[in-house]
Design an enzyme around this catalytic site. Structure first.
Site, PDB file in Angstrom:
ATOM      1  N   GLY A  28      -6.462  10.475 -14.253  1.00 57.06           N
ATOM      2  CA  GLY A  28      -5.131   9.891 -14.303  1.00 57.06           C
ATOM      3  C   GLY A  28      -4.929   9.070 -15.555  1.00 57.06           C
ATOM      4  N   ASN A 102      -6.540   8.009  -3.408  1.00 57.33           N
ATOM      5  CA  ASN A 102      -6.482   9.296  -4.097  1.00 57.33           C
ATOM      6  C   ASN A 102      -6.150  10.355  -3.063  1.00 57.33           C
ATOM      7  OD1 ASN A 102      -6.803  11.467  -5.878  1.00 57.33           O
ATOM      8  ND2 ASN A 102      -8.985  11.636  -5.433  1.00 57.33           N
ATOM      9  N   GLY A 103      -5.046  11.041  -3.261  1.00 59.46           N
ATOM     10  CA  GLY A 103      -4.642  12.063  -2.312  1.00 59.46           C
ATOM     11  C   GLY A 103      -3.144  12.050  -2.103  1.00 59.46           C
TER      12      GLY A 103
END
Length: 501
Positions: A28, A102-103
């Site tokens: 990211g 995260n997800g």
């Protein structure tokens, strides 16, 4: 897709978190944030940008404490240009909790309604991570009401969360005055692992093993699907399986493209996985283009290199670097009186013309999504003098949207959706197009860890492992894809403010 990390130590952790986030920067580049805990007080700094730009010396000095967490963000839901949606997120009750995620929650819309009408909790952004944080806060409040908070109460909260949440989530959270909590969804879609530095007793959890090893920690194990790990402030590790029927189905795109090649995820070397993809791709190439009609094999940087080298080795064709990548392409600024200027691939890649001129070239990419970049690269090869340009993808055709934390376009934007391979070839403009086979891809990577129950390969095969995804769900989630228009600088009015600089 995001990169997350959490640390419990006997020494200040700000530098350690910074170093780990640098190692996860590939996951990211939109925003970065760190929170540390000193006694019962959180100290936070987060902003849009790369890690090296977000954190200066003055910011690091404002992050004291021996416990902390951090995140690098690539937005897949909400507003990509909102400072307010940069993580970590914070709520003050119960205890005080910060969280990184995260997800992607596939039922965030329904949960947001539940939080308001039933749990009486408020969310102030479009981020599903803020929804997740408030669900955690509510369940912790329920499980610890009237009793001190122990690991048993923390695990009870995570158990109840698993019953409410749908989608993918790897999470690291700090509970003020108590410790660090990490957990993973019951399918293990997004990665999370744990390690320690025996010299100083530091325990670290992170998205990829490279963050552990690159910061002086020894990889210990993966956090299992559905498992919760609670590390108290003394560094003692408690763990419990909190899901009723967990299965290990990691996202196969991690191995194709997302993860660093020097990471090991769920027992699988990412580098070896990409070598294996090159091996199976070789069989597909031979059946389409005879090797004696290929003069040179050239990877499209960067993730395709291992597959391309293995392919070249097996076909007995020279491997060459034909593209040079510019790592320093900046933003596109919109000035008064100007429209949006589309960035060209030629700003990011330049050809080495001598490797193309007069040759039949096989280009190898890790995957083909929209096809626009592939079309431009094929044209670059022709402009450099290539006689014929063949294109091979180490991954199968991307035909379906991803809903588990990758910013995969809607199906109408996918070049392979509702098109034959020959129709895709015509759009891209290459002389031959070779794709990996879906089952061969699963075998090539799955053979590296036979304990896996399967993969989430939904963007390739349309099978969504959580079982709750249909056309309506995809349409609803597409409505919450990140808005990418340029806006004026935002401010985090109601988030935990950055520590005074």
């Amino acid at each position: 897709m995001c990169g997350i990390v959490g640390v419990v130590s006997n020494a200040p952790v700000n530098q350690l978190l910074y170093d780990a986030l640098l190692l996860l920067q590939h996951r990211g580049q939109d925003a970065a944030g760190i929170v540390t805990l000193l006694e019962r007080k959180f100290f936070m700094h987060k902003a849009k940008g790369m890690v090296r730009d977000v954190f200066r010396t003055r910011n690091m000095r404002g992050l004291p404490g021996n416990v902390g967490l951090g995140q690098v963000r690539y937005p897949t839901a909400g507003n990509a240009y909102s400072e307010e949606e940069a993580q970590p997120f914070y709520v003050n009750a119960p205890f005080g909790i910060v969280l990184v995620h995260n997800g992607n929650l596939t039922n965030a819309h329904a949960l947001r309604s539940e939080l308001f009408s039933t749990d009486h909790r408020h969310t102030n952004t479009e981020s599903d991570s803020e929804v997740l944080l408030n669900v955690l806060a509510h369940e912790l409040e329920r499980s610890s009401r009237g009793v001190p908070l122990h690991p048993a109460e923390v695990f009870a909260a995570v158990k109840n969360m698993h019953k409410r949440l749908r989608g993918s989530y790897a999470v690291v959270s700090l509970i003020a005055g108590h410790g660090l909590l990490a957990f993973r969804d019951p399918y293990g879609i997004r990665p999370l692992c744990m390690g320690r530095n025996e010299k100083d007793g530091t325990v670290m959890v992170a998205s990829e093993s490279v963050a552990l090893e690159g910061s002086g920690h020894v990889f210990e194990r993966n956090i299992n699907p559905g498992e919760a790990v609670f590390i108290d402030l003394e560094g003692k590790v408690h763990s419990m399986q909190c899901a009723e029927a967990p299965t290990l189905n990691p996202c196969i795109f991690e191995f194709v493209y997302l993860a660093r090649p020097d990471s090991v995820l769920d027992g699988i070397s990412v580098y070896q996985a990409r070598l294996n993809l090159g091996e199976t791709l070789a069989k597909r190439v031979v059946s389409t283009v005879p090797p004696n009609q290929i003069d040179v094999i050239i990877p499209i940087p960067e993730s395709s290199r291992p597959s391309a080298t293995q392919l070249a080795h097996l076909l007995g064709v020279p491997y060459r670097e034909g593209f040079v990548k510019n790592r320093y392409v900046g933003r596109t600024f919109i000035m008064p009186g100007q429209g949006v200027r589309k960035k060209s691939v030629r700003q990011k890649l330049n050809v080495i013309a001598s490797e193309f001129k007069g040759r039949n070239v096989l280009l190898v990419d890790d995957s083909i999504v929209r096809g626009t970049t592939s079309r431009e690269i094929v044209q670059m090869a022709r402009d450099a003098g290539a006689r014929k340009v063949y294109l091979a993808s180490a991954a199968p055709p991307v035909r379906y949207p991803n809903v588990y934390g990758i910013d995969m376009p809607t199906k109408d934007e996918l070049v392979a959706h509702d098109r034959t391979v020959d129709e895709i070839r015509e759009l891209i403009g290459c002389d031959a197009l070779i794709y990996q086979d879906v089952d061969a891809m699963k075998r090539a990577i799955g053979s590296l860890n036979t304990k896996l129950d399967g993969f989430d390969a939904s963007c390739f095969d349309g099978v969504y492992v959580t079982g709750d995804i249909d056309t309506d769900a995809i349409s609803r989630m597409n409505g919450n894809r990140p808005r990418i228009e340029e806006t004026e600088e935002d401010s985090s009015r109601l988030a935990l403010p950055n520590h005074s600089e």
